[in-house]
Design an enzyme around this catalytic site. Sequence first.
Site, short mmCIF file in Angstrom:
data_model
loop_
_atom_site.label_atom_id
_atom_site.label_comp_id
_atom_site.label_asym_id
_atom_site.label_seq_id
_atom_site.Cartn_x
_atom_site.Cartn_y
_atom_site.Cartn_z
N ILE A 43 36.07 26.00 39.76
CA ILE A 43 37.35 26.05 39.54
C ILE A 43 38.45 26.27 40.85
O ILE A 43 39.23 25.57 40.89
CB ILE A 43 37.84 27.66 38.80
CG1 ILE A 43 37.18 27.61 37.47
CG2 ILE A 43 39.33 28.05 38.97
CD1 ILE A 43 37.26 29.20 36.98
N ASP B 41 34.26 35.33 54.05
CA ASP B 41 33.64 36.17 53.26
C ASP B 41 34.87 37.35 52.79
O ASP B 41 35.49 38.08 53.68
CB ASP B 41 32.59 37.03 53.94
CG ASP B 41 32.14 38.18 53.01
OD1 ASP B 41 32.32 38.44 51.95
OD2 ASP B 41 30.96 38.75 53.68
N ASN C 54 40.43 33.27 44.03
CA ASN C 54 39.35 32.96 43.12
C ASN C 54 37.83 33.36 43.29
O ASN C 54 37.00 33.31 42.43
CB ASN C 54 39.34 31.39 43.04
CG ASN C 54 38.37 30.79 42.07
OD1 ASN C 54 38.25 30.92 40.95
ND2 ASN C 54 37.21 30.02 42.73
N TYR D 296 31.59 43.80 35.72
CA TYR D 296 32.38 42.52 36.12
C TYR D 296 33.64 42.62 35.35
O TYR D 296 34.94 42.33 35.76
CB TYR D 296 31.56 41.22 35.78
CG TYR D 296 32.36 40.03 35.70
CD1 TYR D 296 32.44 39.07 36.89
CD2 TYR D 296 32.83 39.37 34.39
CE1 TYR D 296 33.27 38.20 36.77
CE2 TYR D 296 33.45 38.14 34.44
CZ TYR D 296 33.73 37.59 35.51
OH TYR D 296 34.61 36.32 35.55
N LYS E 97 37.75 42.58 36.81
CA LYS E 97 38.67 41.70 36.22
C LYS E 97 39.77 42.09 35.63
O LYS E 97 40.84 41.83 35.82
CB LYS E 97 37.99 40.61 35.23
CG LYS E 97 36.81 39.66 35.85
CD LYS E 97 37.62 38.67 36.87
CE LYS E 97 36.56 37.75 37.58
NZ LYS E 97 37.43 36.84 38.47
N ILE F 25 33.89 28.40 31.33
CA ILE F 25 34.66 27.14 32.21
C ILE F 25 33.06 26.43 32.61
O ILE F 25 32.22 26.94 33.14
CB ILE F 25 35.55 27.41 33.43
CG1 ILE F 25 36.43 28.00 32.87
CG2 ILE F 25 35.63 26.15 34.13
CD1 ILE F 25 37.48 27.46 31.88
#
Length: 258
Positions: free
Chosen positions: A17, A59, A86, A150, A154, A183
């Site tokens: 992405i 980083d 991203n 996760y 998000k 994706i």
Amino acid sequence: MRFEGKVALVTAAAQGIGAAVARRLADEGASVVVTDLQEDKLGEVAAGIGARALPLRVDVTSRDDVDAAVAAAVERFGRLDVVVNNAGGCIVQSAPEDTTDDDWRAQLDLTLVGASRCIQAALPELVKNRGNVVTISSVNGLAAFGNIEYSAAKAGQIAMTVNYAARYGSLGVRFNVVAPGTIRTPNWDNQPDTLERLSKMYPLGRIGEPEDIAAAVAFLASDDAAWITGHTLPVEGGVLTGPTVLNPALSKKEYPGH
């Protein structure tokens, strides 16, 4: 050429992405600071863009790295207008009942705090240039698809974005989110059967491509979205509409145009 004369910084831009976003913004005229930990792949992305690319090893869990990247962007190109957050990933593999405090900290530091670090570092330039931030979240932040740590990170990105949008809107800075479904990125290279299985979950009949997300980012980051802030745009092939069993294949006899 919606980004002619503008400068964007894209994190995790070495592949997938991030690379697609960097290329899309560059194709529309932007100078692009491409950052990642994978320096060899990052160099390939920058080479494909040309002189308007600045590759940097960054980083996002390091405030010094992030601050230095913003400073380098301004030094090289004279300004910074767009930040695309991203960087992130599902780094906790244990079952929820086995997840440690350190697991949680690592996941949040990369995905949520890392995005905030980038915003904080860029804010003076974004205020100066009435710029904007697009953060790549996930449908995991909107519905239950597993990967609890996760997904929580998000979802945190979405809540963070809404609050940044409310706080800095009067200064002309916009904050939005793109929430992708599955994706086709290098993370899936060794799992073609899984991608085939997952594609059946999507009413549009396929999984997404990095370019699908890049197109959404380019819209939200451009002046075409000048009156949009605090918004989460799901780009997910319809998976959030519900189980695909509700969308059976339609026969040509019943629906002559299909």
